[in-house]
Design a protein around this motif. Structure first.
Motif, PDB file in Angstrom:
ATOM      1  N   ASP A 193       0.868  -1.172  -0.046  1.00  0.00           N
ATOM      2  CA  ASP A 193      -0.193  -0.014  -0.170  1.00  0.00           C
ATOM      3  C   ASP A 193       0.756   1.200   0.142  1.00  0.00           C
ATOM      4  O   ASP A 193       0.578   2.216  -0.641  1.00  0.00           O
ATOM      5  CB  ASP A 193      -0.947  -0.194   1.346  1.00  0.00           C
ATOM      6  CG  ASP A 193      -2.144  -0.864   1.302  1.00  0.00           C
ATOM      7  OD1 ASP A 193      -2.414  -1.425  -0.021  1.00  0.00           O
ATOM      8  OD2 ASP A 193      -2.446  -1.414   2.238  1.00  0.00           O
ATOM      9  N   ARG A 215      -3.149   8.024  -0.340  1.00  0.00           N
ATOM     10  CA  ARG A 215      -3.537   6.925   0.591  1.00  0.00           C
ATOM     11  C   ARG A 215      -5.137   6.750   0.318  1.00  0.00           C
ATOM     12  O   ARG A 215      -5.786   5.665   0.244  1.00  0.00           O
ATOM     13  CB  ARG A 215      -3.560   7.189   1.942  1.00  0.00           C
ATOM     14  CG  ARG A 215      -4.399   6.176   2.781  1.00  0.00           C
ATOM     15  CD  ARG A 215      -4.140   6.517   4.512  1.00  0.00           C
ATOM     16  NE  ARG A 215      -4.764   5.475   5.099  1.00  0.00           N
ATOM     17  CZ  ARG A 215      -4.464   4.939   6.025  1.00  0.00           C
ATOM     18  NH1 ARG A 215      -3.173   5.320   6.581  1.00  0.00           N
ATOM     19  NH2 ARG A 215      -4.891   3.770   6.639  1.00  0.00           N
ATOM     20  N   GLY A 216      -5.922   7.976   0.079  1.00  0.00           N
ATOM     21  CA  GLY A 216      -7.425   7.784  -0.445  1.00  0.00           C
ATOM     22  C   GLY A 216      -7.462   7.103  -1.762  1.00  0.00           C
ATOM     23  O   GLY A 216      -8.441   6.014  -1.653  1.00  0.00           O
ATOM     24  N   VAL A 217      -6.640   7.342  -2.668  1.00  0.00           N
ATOM     25  CA  VAL A 217      -6.803   6.786  -3.752  1.00  0.00           C
ATOM     26  C   VAL A 217      -6.698   5.167  -3.626  1.00  0.00           C
ATOM     27  O   VAL A 217      -7.336   4.342  -4.236  1.00  0.00           O
ATOM     28  CB  VAL A 217      -5.873   7.346  -4.974  1.00  0.00           C
ATOM     29  CG1 VAL A 217      -5.909   6.572  -6.469  1.00  0.00           C
ATOM     30  CG2 VAL A 217      -6.433   8.821  -5.334  1.00  0.00           C
ATOM     31  N   GLU A 276      -7.019   3.440  -1.211  1.00  0.00           N
ATOM     32  CA  GLU A 276      -7.939   2.667  -0.487  1.00  0.00           C
ATOM     33  C   GLU A 276      -9.295   2.388  -1.225  1.00  0.00           C
ATOM     34  O   GLU A 276     -10.193   1.847  -0.772  1.00  0.00           O
ATOM     35  CB  GLU A 276      -8.310   3.667   0.812  1.00  0.00           C
ATOM     36  CG  GLU A 276      -7.246   3.480   2.080  1.00  0.00           C
ATOM     37  CD  GLU A 276      -7.512   4.388   3.150  1.00  0.00           C
ATOM     38  OE1 GLU A 276      -6.934   3.983   4.460  1.00  0.00           O
ATOM     39  OE2 GLU A 276      -8.237   5.178   3.053  1.00  0.00           O
ATOM     40  N   ARG A 277      -9.324   3.114  -2.393  1.00  0.00           N
ATOM     41  CA  ARG A 277     -10.645   3.152  -3.071  1.00  0.00           C
ATOM     42  C   ARG A 277     -10.502   2.440  -4.347  1.00  0.00           C
ATOM     43  O   ARG A 277     -11.566   2.099  -5.182  1.00  0.00           O
ATOM     44  CB  ARG A 277     -11.101   4.830  -3.458  1.00  0.00           C
ATOM     45  CG  ARG A 277     -11.652   5.480  -2.239  1.00  0.00           C
ATOM     46  CD  ARG A 277     -11.911   6.944  -2.645  1.00  0.00           C
ATOM     47  NE  ARG A 277     -12.319   7.466  -1.476  1.00  0.00           N
ATOM     48  CZ  ARG A 277     -11.617   7.935  -0.521  1.00  0.00           C
ATOM     49  NH1 ARG A 277     -10.388   7.539  -0.216  1.00  0.00           N
ATOM     50  NH2 ARG A 277     -12.128   8.778   0.381  1.00  0.00           N
ATOM     51  N   ARG A 278      -9.121   1.994  -4.571  1.00  0.00           N
ATOM     52  CA  ARG A 278      -9.008   1.096  -5.861  1.00  0.00           C
ATOM     53  C   ARG A 278      -9.447  -0.328  -5.702  1.00  0.00           C
ATOM     54  O   ARG A 278      -9.717  -0.722  -4.699  1.00  0.00           O
ATOM     55  CB  ARG A 278      -7.398   1.125  -6.050  1.00  0.00           C
ATOM     56  CG  ARG A 278      -6.682   0.297  -4.952  1.00  0.00           C
ATOM     57  CD  ARG A 278      -5.170   0.381  -5.286  1.00  0.00           C
ATOM     58  NE  ARG A 278      -4.445   0.222  -4.288  1.00  0.00           N
ATOM     59  CZ  ARG A 278      -3.604  -0.594  -4.193  1.00  0.00           C
ATOM     60  NH1 ARG A 278      -3.180  -1.438  -4.908  1.00  0.00           N
ATOM     61  NH2 ARG A 278      -3.016  -0.753  -2.847  1.00  0.00           N
TER      62      ARG A 278
END
Length: 168
Positions: free
Chosen positions: A29, A162-164, A166-168
């Motif tokens: 990650d 991180r946001g991207v 976590e949404r992948r």
């Protein structure tokens, strides 16, 4: 609020964003990149911490935590011990694959050294010239604002990645 309190607060905010960007992520990650040319969370946090370590140690007249405390050996990156990530390309970014506890340990060590230094500064200290290689010469205040600005930008980028991720 004193100069020391203001600077301590600024660096504390950087530390908070860094922790929120890194906490709980795996090595994969942390190494995630939006595309092949983008920076990873691991590289962004390593780089912003290296810049803070380098620049604050420079104005404080101390050794960097990176070398003095053995972080360079623990990270075992294929870069020279003086490398801060400045000028790195996509291939270099891909080489920064490390665990979150290592990133946060180094960042927290640099943060502790930083707040110990800035905690003793006064208004009068900020006008001290620390770098005559620029026109106009760089003062301590300008150097610290530069570090804070750069660190906050990179910490925000890490939070975005991180946001991207976590949404992948």
């Amino acid at each position: 609020m004193t100069t020391a309190e203001l600077l301590t607060d600024c660096f504390g905010r950087i530390q908070g964003v860094v922790h929120r960007a890194v906490d709980g992520l795996s090595v994969d990650d942390l190494a995630y990149r939006v595309d092949a040319e983008a920076n990873s969370i691991a590289w962004l946090v390593w780089h912003l911490t290296r810049i803070q370590d380098d620049h604050v140690a420079g104005v404080a007249g101390t050794a960097q935590a990176w070398t003095e405390q053995g972080w360079a050996e623990r990270f075992a990156l294929p870069f020279g011990s003086g490398d801060t990530g400045y000028g790195h390309g996509p291939d270099d970014v891909a080489k920064v694959r490390v665990a979150g506890d290592l990133l946060l340990g180094y960042h927290d060590a640099v943060h502790a050294r930083t707040v110990a230094y800035v905690g003793g500064l006064t208004d009068g200290d900020l006008a001290r010239v620390v770098d005559r290689h620029w026109d106009p010469p760089v003062t301590l205040g300008v150097r610290l604002v530069s570090v804070i600005s750069d660190d906050l930008q990179h910490a925000g980028q890490a939070a975005f990645v991180r946001g991207v991720a976590e949404r992948r």
